[in-house]
Scaffold this motif. Structure first.
Motif, short mmCIF file in Angstrom:
data_model
loop_
_atom_site.label_atom_id
_atom_site.label_comp_id
_atom_site.label_asym_id
_atom_site.label_seq_id
_atom_site.Cartn_x
_atom_site.Cartn_y
_atom_site.Cartn_z
N GLY A 153 -120.26 44.95 -0.37
CA GLY A 153 -120.19 43.54 0.05
C GLY A 153 -119.58 43.49 1.43
N ARG A 158 -116.83 43.56 9.50
CA ARG A 158 -115.56 43.48 10.25
C ARG A 158 -114.61 44.59 9.82
NH1 ARG A 158 -111.07 40.55 7.39
NH2 ARG A 158 -111.86 40.34 5.27
N ASP A 174 -124.69 45.33 1.23
CA ASP A 174 -124.54 43.88 1.03
C ASP A 174 -125.87 43.32 0.53
OD1 ASP A 174 -122.26 41.73 2.24
OD2 ASP A 174 -124.22 40.89 1.71
N VAL A 217 -113.90 43.76 -0.90
CA VAL A 217 -113.01 42.69 -0.43
C VAL A 217 -113.76 41.36 -0.53
CG1 VAL A 217 -111.72 41.78 1.55
CG2 VAL A 217 -111.75 44.24 1.10
N LEU A 223 -119.66 37.76 -8.06
CA LEU A 223 -120.21 38.40 -9.27
C LEU A 223 -119.64 37.71 -10.51
CD1 LEU A 223 -119.90 42.18 -8.25
CD2 LEU A 223 -121.65 40.54 -7.67
C1 SAM Z 1 -116.70 36.54 1.57
S1 SAM Z 1 -117.84 37.78 2.11
C2 SAM Z 1 -116.76 39.15 2.37
C3 SAM Z 1 -117.38 40.19 3.26
C4 SAM Z 1 -116.50 41.40 3.58
N1 SAM Z 1 -116.13 42.14 2.40
C5 SAM Z 1 -115.28 40.95 4.34
O1 SAM Z 1 -114.20 40.86 3.72
O2 SAM Z 1 -115.40 40.68 5.53
C6 SAM Z 1 -118.68 38.23 0.62
C7 SAM Z 1 -119.83 39.17 0.85
O3 SAM Z 1 -120.28 39.64 -0.43
C8 SAM Z 1 -121.70 39.70 -0.41
N2 SAM Z 1 -122.18 39.62 -1.81
C9 SAM Z 1 -122.14 38.58 -2.65
N3 SAM Z 1 -122.68 38.91 -3.84
C10 SAM Z 1 -123.05 40.22 -3.75
C11 SAM Z 1 -123.68 41.14 -4.65
N4 SAM Z 1 -124.04 40.78 -5.88
N5 SAM Z 1 -123.90 42.40 -4.21
C12 SAM Z 1 -123.56 42.77 -2.95
N6 SAM Z 1 -122.99 41.94 -2.06
C13 SAM Z 1 -122.74 40.67 -2.45
C14 SAM Z 1 -122.10 38.51 0.43
O4 SAM Z 1 -123.42 38.61 0.91
C15 SAM Z 1 -121.04 38.52 1.53
O5 SAM Z 1 -121.43 39.26 2.64
#
Ligand code: SAM
Length: 298
Positions: A153, A158, A174, A217, A223
């Motif tokens: 994810g 960043r 992601d 993070v 999920l």
């Molecule tokens: C709030 S952002 C956080 C991104 C990164 N971890 C950060 O802290 O900068 C949540 C991320 O989780 C991804 N995401 C959401 N559901 C997901 C899934 N089922 N599998 C993989 N990625 C997912 C979203 O596309 C998004 O980029």
């Protein structure tokens, strides 16, 4: 009619508490207020009425933080209008697809605030918060120079951008193609960083026991909200991909606002997946209040 002043009072109490950095205090206030004017008036009145000097200084710092980022209100509310955490899709599968679409559009319209609202859309502030997290990974011994790291994810990358120079290889996954494209762009100069779009249901393509550190993070809340067995299944998948002794650092399991329930759920899922928790979950950062779970594969 609901009383709009109660959430504002509670946000101001948070902002006044010792240890709350101004940008977090501001974020909570802007999320709680029904309008920008209501937030501004409430903050001004709270500063004026606060008898305790230390508390007044903290509220004045929130005012300064806002003055330095005059677009904070629209930044936060533009993101919140797209990322509805109280929305319920018909099925976990539909929810995954919906979130992928939401994050595709955030990658284009608000890449920094879209992944880390507490950075208020300010890249310098967001970078400061990110550095504190990555420094902590190193201090905890989870991030080593020879480690293979999975940033699950990864969003705009960043954290990947700060981690890749400190490890052997980094894989960012992601579900959002837009986020993956943005992460690739930001990490283009890092030859040991690779990114791929995930299917959102499992970690297909990541080999068993191939990862030394997995990072998740602010991704599990999506999920958990999707429902079904998606979240425990992904804990299983992360455990599958970890090498013996590998570590999983998971920040924020959900946005349900119930730490005890999150700790209970993750402990059950981790045990079933063969992971053990290193100590109690905590909020170890000074610039961000994420609830952090540190896990390890035997
Ligand atoms: C709030 S952002 C956080 C991104 C990164 N971890 C950060 O802290 O900068 C949540 C991320 O989780 C991804 N995401 C959401 N559901 C997901 C899934 N089922 N599998 C993989 N990625 C997912 C979203 O596309 C998004 O980029």
């Amino acid at each position: 009619m609901a009383d709009a002043s109660a959430p504002i009072a509670s946000a101001l109490a948070r902002a006044t508490a010792a240890g709350c950095p101004p940008h977090l205090g501001l974020m909570h206030l802007l999320m709680a207020a029904p309008s920008e004017a209501a937030a501004r008036d409430a903050l001004r009145d709270a500063v004026a009425a606060q008898p305790d000097e230390a508390a007044r200084t903290r509220l004045a710092a929130v005012e300064r933080c806002w003055a330095e980022r005059p677009h904070a209100w629209s930044t936060i509310h533009d993101v919140l209008a797209q990322a509805r955490h109280d929305a319920h899709a018909l099925s976990p599968q539909a929810a995954v697809a919906e979130w992928a679409g939401v994050f595709d559009s955030l990658a284009a319209s608000a890449p920094d605030a879209g992944v880390a609202l507490y950075g208020l859309g300010d890249p310098a502030l967001t970078a400061q918060v990110s550095r504190e997290l990555v420094d902590a990974l190193q201090r905890w011994g989870a991030l080593r120079a020879n480690a293979i790291v999975l940033d699950f994810g990864c969003g705009v990358g960043r954290l990947s951008a700060l981690i890749a120079p400190r490890c052997r290889r980094l894989l960012g996954l992601d579900v959002s193609a837009g986020m993956v494209a943005e992460a690739r762009r930001r990490c283009a100069a890092l030859p040991n960083a690779a990114f791929a779009q995930a299917n959102g249901r499992d970690l297909e393509g990541v080999a068993n026991a191939s990862i030394d550190l997995a990072l998740a993070v602010d991704v599990f809340p999506y999920l958990v909200q999707a429902g079904g067995d998606l979240a425990p299944r992904m804990v299983d998948e992360l455990a599958r991909t970890l090498a013996p002794g590998g570590r999983l650092v998971l920040a924020n399991l959900s946005y349900r606002g119930d730490d005890a329930r999150d700790a209970h759920d993750l402990a059950a899922w981790a045990t079933a997946a063969g992971l053990t928790l290193d100590g109690e979950p905590d909020r170890p950062f000074t610039l961000w209040d994420g609830l952090v779970f540190r896990l390890r594969k035997a």
